[in-house]
Design an enzyme around this catalytic site. Structure first.
Site, PDB file in Angstrom:
ATOM      1  N   TRP A 207       0.938  -1.186  -0.027  1.00 16.85           N
ATOM      2  CA  TRP A 207      -0.045   0.006  -0.011  1.00 16.85           C
ATOM      3  C   TRP A 207       0.947   1.104  -0.037  1.00 16.85           C
ATOM      4  O   TRP A 207       1.331   1.669   1.024  1.00 16.85           O
ATOM      5  CB  TRP A 207      -1.173   0.062   1.266  1.00 16.85           C
ATOM      6  CG  TRP A 207      -1.928  -1.225   1.079  1.00 16.85           C
ATOM      7  CD1 TRP A 207      -3.263  -0.868   0.246  1.00 16.85           C
ATOM      8  CD2 TRP A 207      -2.082  -2.451   1.605  1.00 16.85           C
ATOM      9  NE1 TRP A 207      -3.771  -2.271   0.607  1.00 16.85           N
ATOM     10  CE2 TRP A 207      -3.084  -3.090   1.346  1.00 16.85           C
ATOM     11  CE3 TRP A 207      -1.017  -3.003   2.359  1.00 16.85           C
ATOM     12  CZ2 TRP A 207      -3.362  -4.326   1.467  1.00 16.85           C
ATOM     13  CZ3 TRP A 207      -1.413  -4.452   2.915  1.00 16.85           C
ATOM     14  CH2 TRP A 207      -2.640  -5.084   2.263  1.00 16.85           C
TER      15      TRP A 207
ATOM     16  N   HIS B 233      -6.813   1.960   1.836  1.00 18.15           N
ATOM     17  CA  HIS B 233      -7.985   1.069   1.532  1.00 18.15           C
ATOM     18  C   HIS B 233      -8.771   1.251   3.006  1.00 18.15           C
ATOM     19  O   HIS B 233      -8.798   2.095   3.816  1.00 18.15           O
ATOM     20  CB  HIS B 233      -7.306  -0.562   1.677  1.00 18.15           C
ATOM     21  CG  HIS B 233      -6.509  -0.744   3.053  1.00 18.15           C
ATOM     22  ND1 HIS B 233      -6.434  -2.183   3.126  1.00 18.15           N
ATOM     23  CD2 HIS B 233      -6.389  -0.110   3.921  1.00 18.15           C
ATOM     24  CE1 HIS B 233      -5.708  -2.137   4.127  1.00 18.15           C
ATOM     25  NE2 HIS B 233      -5.576  -0.879   4.746  1.00 18.15           N
TER      26      HIS B 233
ATOM     27  N   ARG C 235      -3.428   6.332  -2.989  1.00 21.56           N
ATOM     28  CA  ARG C 235      -2.239   5.607  -2.920  1.00 21.56           C
ATOM     29  C   ARG C 235      -1.506   6.448  -3.671  1.00 21.56           C
ATOM     30  O   ARG C 235      -1.659   6.901  -4.645  1.00 21.56           O
ATOM     31  CB  ARG C 235      -2.577   4.116  -3.390  1.00 21.56           C
ATOM     32  CG  ARG C 235      -3.112   3.304  -2.504  1.00 21.56           C
ATOM     33  CD  ARG C 235      -3.055   1.760  -2.982  1.00 21.56           C
ATOM     34  NE  ARG C 235      -4.100   1.100  -2.448  1.00 21.56           N
ATOM     35  CZ  ARG C 235      -4.701  -0.074  -2.580  1.00 21.56           C
ATOM     36  NH1 ARG C 235      -4.068  -0.872  -3.467  1.00 21.56           N
ATOM     37  NH2 ARG C 235      -5.600  -0.838  -1.742  1.00 21.56           N
TER      38      ARG C 235
ATOM     39  N   GLN D  60     -13.449   2.287  -2.754  1.00 23.26           N
ATOM     40  CA  GLN D  60     -13.594   0.887  -2.302  1.00 23.26           C
ATOM     41  C   GLN D  60     -14.868   0.650  -1.618  1.00 23.26           C
ATOM     42  O   GLN D  60     -15.319   1.398  -0.971  1.00 23.26           O
ATOM     43  CB  GLN D  60     -12.326   0.478  -1.340  1.00 23.26           C
ATOM     44  CG  GLN D  60     -10.691   0.250  -2.208  1.00 23.26           C
ATOM     45  CD  GLN D  60      -9.894  -0.399  -1.258  1.00 23.26           C
ATOM     46  OE1 GLN D  60     -10.095  -0.603   0.098  1.00 23.26           O
ATOM     47  NE2 GLN D  60      -8.863  -0.961  -1.968  1.00 23.26           N
TER      48      GLN D  60
ATOM     49  N   VAL E   6      -6.156 -11.593   6.437  1.00 23.35           N
ATOM     50  CA  VAL E   6      -6.792 -12.679   6.341  1.00 23.35           C
ATOM     51  C   VAL E   6      -6.144 -14.160   6.295  1.00 23.35           C
ATOM     52  O   VAL E   6      -4.870 -13.921   6.027  1.00 23.35           O
ATOM     53  CB  VAL E   6      -7.454 -12.671   4.899  1.00 23.35           C
ATOM     54  CG1 VAL E   6      -8.544 -11.740   5.092  1.00 23.35           C
ATOM     55  CG2 VAL E   6      -6.860 -12.406   3.734  1.00 23.35           C
TER      56      VAL E   6
ATOM     57  N   ALA F  12     -14.227 -11.167   5.038  1.00 20.12           N
ATOM     58  CA  ALA F  12     -14.067  -9.721   4.473  1.00 20.12           C
ATOM     59  C   ALA F  12     -13.431  -9.596   3.194  1.00 20.12           C
ATOM     60  O   ALA F  12     -13.003 -10.697   2.656  1.00 20.12           O
ATOM     61  CB  ALA F  12     -13.306  -9.023   5.508  1.00 20.12           C
TER      62      ALA F  12
HETATM   63  C1  YSA Z   1      -8.738  -7.866   1.308  1.00 21.98           C
HETATM   64  C2  YSA Z   1      -8.791  -8.763   2.183  1.00 21.98           C
HETATM   65  C3  YSA Z   1      -9.846  -8.360   3.053  1.00 21.98           C
HETATM   66  O1  YSA Z   1     -10.216  -9.242   4.059  1.00 21.98           O
HETATM   67  C4  YSA Z   1     -10.685  -7.145   3.144  1.00 21.98           C
HETATM   68  C5  YSA Z   1     -10.376  -6.128   2.123  1.00 21.98           C
HETATM   69  C6  YSA Z   1      -9.149  -6.504   1.099  1.00 21.98           C
HETATM   70  C7  YSA Z   1      -8.927  -5.715   0.213  1.00 21.98           C
HETATM   71  C8  YSA Z   1      -7.430  -4.853   0.581  1.00 21.98           C
HETATM   72  N1  YSA Z   1      -7.585  -4.071   1.738  1.00 21.98           N
HETATM   73  C9  YSA Z   1      -7.057  -4.175  -0.582  1.00 21.98           C
HETATM   74  O2  YSA Z   1      -6.863  -2.897  -0.643  1.00 21.98           O
HETATM   75  N2  YSA Z   1      -6.649  -4.928  -1.553  1.00 21.98           N
HETATM   76  S1  YSA Z   1      -6.195  -4.161  -3.012  1.00 21.98           S
HETATM   77  O3  YSA Z   1      -5.171  -3.617  -2.772  1.00 21.98           O
HETATM   78  O4  YSA Z   1      -5.954  -5.647  -4.036  1.00 21.98           O
HETATM   79  O5  YSA Z   1      -7.551  -3.471  -3.531  1.00 21.98           O
HETATM   80  C10 YSA Z   1      -8.717  -4.122  -3.651  1.00 21.98           C
HETATM   81  C11 YSA Z   1      -9.363  -3.599  -4.744  1.00 21.98           C
HETATM   82  O6  YSA Z   1      -9.196  -2.165  -4.888  1.00 21.98           O
HETATM   83  C12 YSA Z   1      -8.562  -3.803  -6.130  1.00 21.98           C
HETATM   84  O7  YSA Z   1      -9.213  -5.232  -6.633  1.00 21.98           O
HETATM   85  C13 YSA Z   1      -9.109  -2.923  -7.143  1.00 21.98           C
HETATM   86  O8  YSA Z   1     -10.483  -3.222  -7.457  1.00 21.98           O
HETATM   87  C14 YSA Z   1      -9.093  -1.774  -6.297  1.00 21.98           C
HETATM   88  N3  YSA Z   1      -7.828  -0.951  -6.421  1.00 21.98           N
HETATM   89  C15 YSA Z   1      -6.712  -0.944  -5.832  1.00 21.98           C
HETATM   90  N4  YSA Z   1      -6.078  -0.062  -6.189  1.00 21.98           N
HETATM   91  C16 YSA Z   1      -6.412   0.723  -6.983  1.00 21.98           C
HETATM   92  C17 YSA Z   1      -7.899   0.113  -7.188  1.00 21.98           C
HETATM   93  N5  YSA Z   1      -8.682   0.895  -8.080  1.00 21.98           N
HETATM   94  C18 YSA Z   1      -8.330   1.740  -8.740  1.00 21.98           C
HETATM   95  N6  YSA Z   1      -7.009   2.323  -8.726  1.00 21.98           N
HETATM   96  C19 YSA Z   1      -6.022   1.753  -7.881  1.00 21.98           C
HETATM   97  N7  YSA Z   1      -4.974   2.219  -7.607  1.00 21.98           N
END
Ligand code: YSA
Length: 357
Positions: free
Chosen positions: A165, A186, A212, A226, A269, A325
Site C-alpha cells: 500500500w 484502503h 495511494r 473501495q 486474512v 471480509a
Molecule cells: C482484502 C482482504 C480483506 O479481508 C478485506 C479487504 C481486502 C482488500 C484490501 N484491503 C485491498 O486494498 N486490496 S487491493 O489492494 O487489492 O485493492 C482492492 C481493490 O481495490 C482492487 O481489487 C481494485 O479493484 C481496487 N484498487 C486497488 N488499487 C486501485 C484500485 N482501483 C483503482 N486504482 C487503484 N490504484
C-alpha cells in the site's frame, strides 16, 4: 409653445395662455415632454409665472381682479399637470401588463439538473446488492491513523506487506509520538473500527475513498473508491464468503459472466483470495488486450477469512467467532459493467464522459 410676455397682463391674455397650455398638455404622451411643458408655463421663467410677476405693474383694483384670474389659471394648470402625469403612468402600466402577460400555454423551459457521478451510481448499486443480502452500510474517516490502517490489520511497523500500500502520509505529529497519520490506502481500517464498536453478529459494507501514492494507468488511479465488506459471527465459513460474492457478482453483471477466485495474500486474512471477472474488452481471450494486460481477467476485489489475530486485537474470542471480509474497487466494476476502457476518465471531469451515465 407660448413665449413669455412682457406686456401688462390682461384677462384675455391669461385666458389665452390657459387655453393653449391645456391643449398642449393634453397632446403630450410622455413624462419628459410633460416636464418640458411644466418648465415653459409654470417654471421660474415660464409664461404664466412671467404674467404673475408683471401684476405689480397694475393698479390696485386691476391687480386684484387680474391677480385672482392668474392664480386660478395657475391652480388649474397645476391640477391638469398632475392628472396628465397620472394618466401617462397608468397607460404605461396597462401597456406593460398586456405586453408581458403570462402565457400559461407555453411549453416549460427544461431546468438544467445535474446527475450523480458514475462512481456514486455504482457505489450505490453495489451497496444495494449487499443491503438486499442483509448487510448494513457504514462510513469512516478518509484521514486515518497508522494504527487502524496497518497495525490493527496485523501489519506492524517494518512489515514488508506495508509496501503493498503505497502510502500518502499526512504531516501531523500524534501528541503521544507513537503513530502517524495518513490518507487511508484502503477501507479495511473500518473493519477494526466497526468490530471495536459492536459485538457479533456483524454484517456491514463500507463505501469510501482511498488514496495511494502510485503511478496511474488504464486500471489504476491514485485516488479511487473501495467498498469494504465484513461479516463476523459464529460458524461463518469460506463457503459463505464465496456464496456471498457469487451472488453479488451475478446480481451486478448477470449470470453469464465468468468469475475466478485465486489465492492471494493479505496479512489480515487467512486464507486470502482475489476475485476477477472475465475481461469485457477481449471477452476473456487475453492476447494483446491492454485492459486486462493479456490475462483475460480483471481483478475487482481482495477477500478472505478474517485473521484470528485481527479478531484478537479487537477483543473478540477467536475460538468462538469467525468471519469473512472483502474490499472491492467500484470504478473497476463500473469499467466492467459499462465497457469503460480507462479508469482515468472517471476523474478527468470531461462532461462528454460523465453525461453518458
Ligand atoms: C482484502 C482482504 C480483506 O479481508 C478485506 C479487504 C481486502 C482488500 C484490501 N484491503 C485491498 O486494498 N486490496 S487491493 O489492494 O487489492 O485493492 C482492492 C481493490 O481495490 C482492487 O481489487 C481494485 O479493484 C481496487 N484498487 C486497488 N488499487 C486501485 C484500485 N482501483 C483503482 N486504482 C487503484 N490504484
Amino acid at each position: 409653445m407660448t413665449e413669455p410676455s412682457a406686456q401688462p397682463p390682461t384677462a384675455q391674455r391669461i385666458e389665452e395662455i390657459a387655453r393653449s397650455a391645456t391643449a398642449e398638455l393634453d397632446s403630450l404622451e410622455n413624462l419628459e415632454a410633460v416636464d418640458q411643458w411644466r418648465i415653459s408655463y409654470l417654471g421660474r421663467r415660464g409664461t404664466l409665472t412671467t404674467v404673475l410677476r408683471a401684476l405689480s405693474s397694475l393698479d390696485v383694483d386691476e391687480r386684484r381682479t387680474i391677480g385672482a384670474l392668474a392664480n386660478e389659471a395657475k391652480n388649474t394648470l397645476e391640477d391638469r399637470l398632475e392628472q396628465r402625469v397620472r394618466h401617462i403612468n397608468e397607460a404605461a402600466l396597462t401597456r406593460s401588463a398586456s405586453q408581458n402577460r403570462l402565457d400559461v400555454t407555453l411549453p416549460g423551459r427544461p431546468s438544467k439538473a445535474g446527475r450523480l457521478h458514475p462512481t456514486t451510481q455504482i457505489v450505490r448499486e453495489i451497496c444495494s446488492a449487499f443491503v438486499a443480502m442483509g448487510f448494513g452500510v457504514v462510513e469512516g474517516p478518509e484521514v486515518e491513523w497508522e494504527h487502524y490502517n496497518f497495525e490493527m490489520l496485523n501489519i506492524p511497523k517494518g512489515h514488508p506487506a506495508r509496501d503493498m500500500w503505497n502510502t500518502l502520509w499526512v504531516d501531523y505529529e500524534d501528541p503521544s509520538g507513537e503513530q502517524a497519520m495518513l490518507l487511508r490506502t484502503h477501507t479495511s481500517p473500518m473493519q477494526a473500527r466497526v468490530m471495536e464498536s459492536r459485538e457479533p453478529p456483524i454484517r456491514v459494507v463500507v463505501p469510501g475513498k482511498c488514496y495511494r501514492y502510485e503511478a496511474t494507468d488504464a486500471t489504476h488511479e491514485w485516488h479511487f473508491y473501495q467498498v469494504e465488506g465484513l461479516a463476523v459471527g459464529e460458524g461463518i465459513t469460506f463457503a459463505d464468503l464465496k456464496g456471498t460474492l457469487y451472488e453479488f457478482a451475478h446480481r451486478l453483471f448477470g449470470e453469464e459472466r465468468q468469475i475466478r477466485f485465486r489465492c492471494d495474500y493479505f496479512p489480515f486474512v487467512e486464507p486470502g483470495v482475489d476475485m476477477s471477472i472475465d475481461c469485457f474488452a477481449c471477452q476473456g481471450q487475453g492476447g494483446g488486450c491492454r485492459i486486462c494486460r493479456d490475462s483475460g481477467w480483471i481483478e475487482i476485489l481482495g477477500a478472505g477469512m478474517v485473521h484470528p489475530k485481527v479478531l484478537e486485537k479487537v477483543g473478540y474470542d477467536k475460538d468462538r467467532y469467525t468471519g469473512f471480509a472483502f474490499g472491492m474497487g467500484p470504478e473497476r466494476i463500473a469499467m466492467l459493467k459499462y465497457g469503460i476502457d480507462d479508469i482515468r476518465h472517471f476523474y478527468a471531469n470531461d462532461l462528454r464522459f460523465l453525461r453518458q451515465f
